[in-house]
Enzyme design. Structure first.
Site, PDB file in Angstrom:
ATOM      1  N   GLY A  27      -5.629  -1.436   2.200  1.00  0.00           N
ATOM      2  CA  GLY A  27      -6.026  -1.016   0.856  1.00  0.00           C
ATOM      3  C   GLY A  27      -5.964   0.484   0.667  1.00  0.00           C
ATOM      4  O   GLY A  27      -5.288   1.186   1.422  1.00  0.00           O
ATOM      5  N   ASN A  28      -6.649   0.962  -0.392  1.00  0.00           N
ATOM      6  CA  ASN A  28      -6.528   2.345  -0.840  1.00  0.00           C
ATOM      7  C   ASN A  28      -5.043   2.677  -1.023  1.00  0.00           C
ATOM      8  O   ASN A  28      -4.507   3.611  -0.446  1.00  0.00           O
ATOM      9  CB  ASN A  28      -7.202   3.310   0.145  1.00  0.00           C
ATOM     10  CG  ASN A  28      -7.373   4.683  -0.493  1.00  0.00           C
ATOM     11  OD1 ASN A  28      -6.915   5.682   0.033  1.00  0.00           O
ATOM     12  ND2 ASN A  28      -7.991   4.745  -1.644  1.00  0.00           N
ATOM     13  N   HIS A  33       2.620   2.480   0.042  1.00  0.00           N
ATOM     14  CA  HIS A  33       2.371   1.028   0.051  1.00  0.00           C
ATOM     15  C   HIS A  33       3.230   0.348  -1.015  1.00  0.00           C
ATOM     16  O   HIS A  33       3.780  -0.728  -0.788  1.00  0.00           O
ATOM     17  CB  HIS A  33       0.901   0.731  -0.272  1.00  0.00           C
ATOM     18  CG  HIS A  33      -0.063   1.160   0.789  1.00  0.00           C
ATOM     19  ND1 HIS A  33      -0.972   2.159   0.591  1.00  0.00           N
ATOM     20  CD2 HIS A  33      -0.274   0.707   2.046  1.00  0.00           C
ATOM     21  CE1 HIS A  33      -1.709   2.316   1.684  1.00  0.00           C
ATOM     22  NE2 HIS A  33      -1.298   1.454   2.580  1.00  0.00           N
ATOM     23  N   LEU A 182       2.512  10.331   3.489  1.00  0.00           N
ATOM     24  CA  LEU A 182       1.423   9.736   2.707  1.00  0.00           C
ATOM     25  C   LEU A 182       0.544   8.893   3.613  1.00  0.00           C
ATOM     26  O   LEU A 182       1.039   8.152   4.463  1.00  0.00           O
ATOM     27  CB  LEU A 182       1.982   8.857   1.581  1.00  0.00           C
ATOM     28  CG  LEU A 182       2.840   9.537   0.518  1.00  0.00           C
ATOM     29  CD1 LEU A 182       2.993   8.633  -0.704  1.00  0.00           C
ATOM     30  CD2 LEU A 182       2.259  10.878   0.087  1.00  0.00           C
ATOM     31  N   SER A 184      -3.719   7.058   3.614  1.00  0.00           N
ATOM     32  CA  SER A 184      -5.012   6.918   2.930  1.00  0.00           C
ATOM     33  C   SER A 184      -5.984   7.981   3.410  1.00  0.00           C
ATOM     34  O   SER A 184      -6.919   8.352   2.700  1.00  0.00           O
ATOM     35  CB  SER A 184      -5.609   5.534   3.216  1.00  0.00           C
ATOM     36  OG  SER A 184      -4.724   4.551   2.761  1.00  0.00           O
TER      37      SER A 184
END
Ligand code: PAF
Length: 280
Positions: A27-28, A33, A182, A184
């Site tokens: 997630g995040n 993603h 990139l 999180s």
């Protein structure tokens, strides 16, 4: 997009689907993603994503508690992209209804080096949860990012050695324009740390350039990169040149014969640990 929280609902949604493409995440979600979702969309149908922050892969002093959990925003992002058919977002009780005593871990040659040396149970946690997620989703293909280079190799080895019928696709690392991969965890960086952070990739480029230019004392090159990082305020765990095929150190002859190599690093800036790598 259907959002399901239980394995039973997931299986209901996927009944009879033999070509599912799967993107497991914690997630995040950010742009990297979403690129994984797009790659999945090109290789399978339907696309299934998962969001689960997996306690088993965090060490006792690591950032499990502060790992960003942003499910509502993640759902909005996925809805906007329109690539994903089902999002599986289980809670801990769904994934681990009883203590997970039955665990798998990669062999020492891949599992105890680099990340495995500094995060001893990390790959046990990753392999165990990915195997469980594969068992829930039963995908034909699954997509992983190359930023987590060793994780990608661990998952590939697991599929090979357990004869899992899942093809693993790798997506190139997605970077900000200044070179920072990139992640999180980038959100934990202060403004000053964010300004410094691209230098981690800068050091990888320096190591690559030195080895390419014919410097074959790569231990010296690695040590120099570690020292430069320290001088800039980093606390590096490793900067290491390895063979792409098995992450073992190359021999001199292999360097001269242009064996495909990768330089990998992990380093802490303030309280944030970043990893990165560069193939050459
Ligand atoms: O790379 C990640 O986000 C995680 O390690 C994964 C593969 C989703 C397993 O928890």
């Amino acid at each position: 997009m259907k959002v399901v929280h239980t394995i039973e609902d997931l299986r209901d949604q996927l009944r009879g689907q033999l070509r599912a493409a799967f993107v497991p995440t914690m997630g995040n979600l950010h742009a990297a993603h979403l690129s994984l979702m797009r790659l999945a969309h090109q290789h399978g149908d339907p696309v299934v994503a998962s969001i689960f922050v997996n306690r088993l892969q965090f060490g006792p002093n690591e950032d499990f508690d502060r790992y960003p959990r942003t499910l509502a925003e993640d759902i909005e992002k996925l809805e906007r992209e329109r690539d994903v058919y089902v999002l599986f977002a289980p809670d801990e009780r769904e994934m681990y209804p009883e203590p997970q005593n039955f665990r798998i871990r990669p062999g020492d040659a891949l599992g105890n080096i680099l990340e495995g040396e500094f995060r001893p149970d990390f790959f046990m946690g990753v392999s165990t949860v990915v195997l469980k997620l594969f068992s829930c989703v039963q995908p034909r293909v699954a997509v992983f990012g190359k930023k987590d280079y060793q994780q990608l190799m661990v998952v590939r080895a697991m599929c090979r050695q357990f004869q899992l019928p899942v093809e693993i696709l790798a997506h190139e690392t997605v970077r900000d324009p200044d070179g920072l991969a990139l992640s999180s965890r980038n959100r934990f960086l202060s403004a000053a740390e964010r300004a410094e952070a691209p230098n981690l990739y800068g050091q990888l480029q320096q190591v690559r350039d030195a080895v390419r230019a014919g410097r074959d004392d790569w231990a010296g090159v690695e040590a120099q990169a570690m020292q430069t990082l320290r001088n800039r305020g980093w606390d590096p765990d490793y900067v290491s040149v390895r063979r792409q095929r098995d992450l073992q150190p190359p021999t001199l002859q292999e360097i001269h014969e242009r064996e495909p190599l990768v330089v990998l690093t992990a380093a802490r800036l303030g309280s944030t640990r970043l990893i990165d790598n560069l193939e050459f």
